[in-house]
Write a protein that holds these residues in place. Structure first.
Motif, short mmCIF file in Angstrom:
data_model
loop_
_atom_site.label_atom_id
_atom_site.label_comp_id
_atom_site.label_asym_id
_atom_site.label_seq_id
_atom_site.Cartn_x
_atom_site.Cartn_y
_atom_site.Cartn_z
N LEU A 346 0.92 -1.20 -0.32
CA LEU A 346 -0.19 -0.24 -0.46
C LEU A 346 0.72 1.33 -0.27
O LEU A 346 0.36 1.89 -0.70
CB LEU A 346 -0.89 0.32 1.22
CG LEU A 346 -2.06 1.50 1.39
CD1 LEU A 346 -2.55 1.29 -0.01
CD2 LEU A 346 -2.87 1.02 2.63
N ASP A 347 1.95 1.46 0.75
CA ASP A 347 2.91 2.27 0.68
C ASP A 347 3.88 2.65 -0.31
O ASP A 347 3.67 3.83 -0.79
CB ASP A 347 3.70 2.07 1.57
CG ASP A 347 4.56 3.18 1.88
OD1 ASP A 347 4.30 4.00 2.13
OD2 ASP A 347 6.15 2.79 1.54
N GLN A 348 4.04 1.83 -1.69
CA GLN A 348 4.07 1.61 -2.98
C GLN A 348 3.06 2.18 -4.01
O GLN A 348 3.51 2.77 -4.86
CB GLN A 348 4.89 0.15 -3.61
CG GLN A 348 5.96 -0.45 -2.69
CD GLN A 348 5.92 -2.24 -2.60
OE1 GLN A 348 5.41 -2.20 -3.56
NE2 GLN A 348 7.00 -2.25 -2.73
N VAL A 349 2.14 1.69 -3.53
CA VAL A 349 1.21 2.18 -4.70
C VAL A 349 0.67 3.39 -4.35
O VAL A 349 0.46 4.85 -5.07
CB VAL A 349 -0.37 1.47 -4.02
CG1 VAL A 349 -1.41 2.47 -4.26
CG2 VAL A 349 -0.32 0.08 -4.56
N ARG A 350 0.64 4.35 -2.81
CA ARG A 350 0.55 5.79 -2.66
C ARG A 350 2.16 7.00 -3.20
O ARG A 350 1.44 7.37 -3.73
CB ARG A 350 0.49 5.61 -1.28
CG ARG A 350 -0.97 4.96 -0.27
CD ARG A 350 -0.72 4.71 0.59
NE ARG A 350 -1.50 6.22 1.76
CZ ARG A 350 -0.94 5.64 3.10
NH1 ARG A 350 -1.01 4.40 3.73
NH2 ARG A 350 -1.40 6.80 3.52
N SER A 351 3.19 5.99 -3.21
CA SER A 351 3.97 6.44 -3.38
C SER A 351 3.52 7.01 -5.30
O SER A 351 3.72 7.67 -5.18
CB SER A 351 4.96 5.41 -2.92
OG SER A 351 5.54 5.87 -1.55
N ALA A 352 3.45 5.99 -5.75
CA ALA A 352 2.92 5.88 -7.32
C ALA A 352 2.11 6.79 -7.08
O ALA A 352 2.10 7.27 -8.67
CB ALA A 352 2.86 4.28 -7.78
N MET A 353 1.04 6.35 -6.49
CA MET A 353 0.21 7.64 -7.13
C MET A 353 0.43 8.77 -6.16
O MET A 353 -0.18 9.91 -6.98
CB MET A 353 -0.51 7.27 -6.68
CG MET A 353 -1.58 5.81 -7.21
SD MET A 353 -3.56 5.34 -5.86
CE MET A 353 -4.32 6.36 -6.46
N GLY A 354 1.39 9.44 -5.90
CA GLY A 354 1.88 11.00 -5.57
C GLY A 354 1.25 10.80 -4.53
O GLY A 354 0.68 12.36 -4.24
N MET A 355 0.25 10.19 -3.40
CA MET A 355 -0.09 10.26 -2.41
C MET A 355 0.04 10.08 -0.93
O MET A 355 -0.06 9.88 -0.04
CB MET A 355 -1.54 9.25 -2.48
CG MET A 355 -2.14 9.52 -3.56
SD MET A 355 -3.88 8.49 -3.28
CE MET A 355 -4.92 9.35 -4.93
N LYS A 356 1.38 10.55 -1.22
CA LYS A 356 2.51 10.38 -0.16
C LYS A 356 2.34 11.69 1.27
O LYS A 356 3.39 12.36 -0.04
CB LYS A 356 3.73 10.11 0.21
CG LYS A 356 3.84 8.21 -0.10
CD LYS A 356 3.37 7.58 0.91
CE LYS A 356 4.81 7.33 2.20
NZ LYS A 356 5.98 6.22 1.66
N TYR A 357 1.96 12.43 2.03
CA TYR A 357 1.68 12.94 1.68
C TYR A 357 3.09 14.03 3.21
O TYR A 357 2.72 12.72 4.41
CB TYR A 357 0.60 14.50 2.36
CG TYR A 357 -0.18 13.86 1.24
CD1 TYR A 357 0.11 14.15 -0.14
CD2 TYR A 357 -1.50 12.97 1.78
CE1 TYR A 357 -0.78 13.46 -1.00
CE2 TYR A 357 -2.22 12.61 0.14
CZ TYR A 357 -1.88 12.84 -0.75
OH TYR A 357 -2.41 12.61 -2.13
#
Length: 357
Positions: A346-357
């Protein structure tokens, strides 16, 4: 054949070729493969489950494949209004897995409901498929018709939920029967679309391949499909006495001579098929041996053969059941391991989507 029929036939042929090629690579280098498979905890496992899937899971585990088994408890409510007995069903699945040879040191066993990060993948994954694609899935249609329920949102989207199960642990092989091929195809589509949309340079997900089971469809004792709901299944955890009673009351026909003819004599042939599977013999040879001795002799042979085959499983199962806290610990450990993997994905998914804030 219609255009749609031609398309389905071509699609199956391509999947079969991919399956054969993948299996050859897996046998050559099993450590490169991660497998995900599982069961809904709607009741106990039966002989059909053993020959249809569990035996192959054990074989993959022993080859050195990274094996994972999900107990799909959330999928029970796709077509049922109650979760009564679900804890008992889940724990009994673990007992049967281990009695059949699944080793929790080698195979991760976990439940849907305990792995929040894997379920959270549903949100981005749902954005990658259309409503029309979900409605086209033939398995969803058949399961809705079989249940007699209205089409719930969960049933409509459960192929996407299965994609979450497969992809959270980066599984690249999924052993299935032909009927479940559409689920793996939609998983491949979701993986491909996610990578194309969000992760072109560094793909997050593999496109998993189905390994199509060679196992024959195992008939129930009445000649119909083996199913818990029909009451025609030999449960792996049943006692020798329960098994004997079930086989003895199974229907046959009025012809005395025993012959193997699945079309004309489905009930007699179902008994012969069962005996053949557990003894490793051809049903035709068993029929020839019994000959004019009739249905009573056939049933006696099936009872003896099935009980001899299941005796070691039952013995291991009874020993394991003496310590149910240990069974719970195995499940808790599997859930903990699955959560760690799911959170990383999930962390990789959020990183790929630019959703790491």
């Amino acid at each position: 054949m219609t255009a749609a029929g031609n398309e389905m036939s071509a699609s199956f042929l391509a999947a079969k070729q991919r399956s054969d090629a993948t299996l050859a690579k897996l046998i050559e280098n099993p450590a490169k493969f991660t497998m995900l498979t599982g069961d809904r905890p709607t009741g106990r496992l039966h002989l059909g489950h053993y020959f249809g899937s569990i035996r192959e899971r054990v074989a993959m585990q022993e080859r050195g494949v990274n094996t994972n088994i999900i107990i799909a408890d959330y999928q029970v409510i796709t077509d049922r209004d109650t979760t009564e007995h679900i804890e008992d069903n889940v724990l009994n699945l673990v007992l049967d897995y281990m009695a059949a040879g699944i080793d929790p040191e080698k195979t991760m066993i976990f439940t849907h409901s305990a792995v929040a990060a894997a379920n959270q993948l549903m949100l981005p994954f749902l954005s990658l498929v259309t409503e029309a694609e979900l409605h086209r899935n033939p398995t969803v249609k058949s399961e809705m018709e079989a249940s007699g329920h209205a089409l719930t949102g969960l049933l409509l989207t459960y192929p996407v939920h299965q994609a979450c199960d497969i992809l959270f642990c980066k599984a690249n092989v999924v052993p299935i029967g032909k009927d479940n091929l559409p689920h793996v195809e939609i998983t491949r589509t979701i993986a491909r679309r996610f990578n194309e949309r969000y992760a072109k340079k560094n793909p997050v997900f593999p496109e998993p391949s189905a390994i199509l089971s060679e196992a024959p469809e195992i008939p129930g004792l009445d000649g119909r499909k083996m199913s818990k709901s029909y009451g025609n299944s030999i449960m792996l955890g049943a006692t020798a006495e329960e098994t004997a009673k079930l086989i003895k009351k199974s229907p046959t026909d009025s012809e005395r001579r025993i012959t193997f003819d699945p079309i004309a004599r489905p009930q007699v042939s179902a008994l012969l098929t069962t005996a053949g599977l557990v003894t490793g013999r051809k049903p035709e040879d068993i029929a020839e041996e019994i000959g004019d001795a009739g249905a009573g002799a056939l049933k006696a042979y099936v009872v003896e053969s099935v009980n001899a085959f299941l005796a070691p499983h039952r013995e291991r199962r009874a020993e394991l059941a003496k310590d149910m806290d240990a069974i719970r610990d195995i499940l808790h450990d599997g859930n903990k391991r699955a959560n760690a993997i799911a959170e990383e994905t999930l962390d990789q998914v959020r990183s790929a989507m630019g959703m790491k804030y």
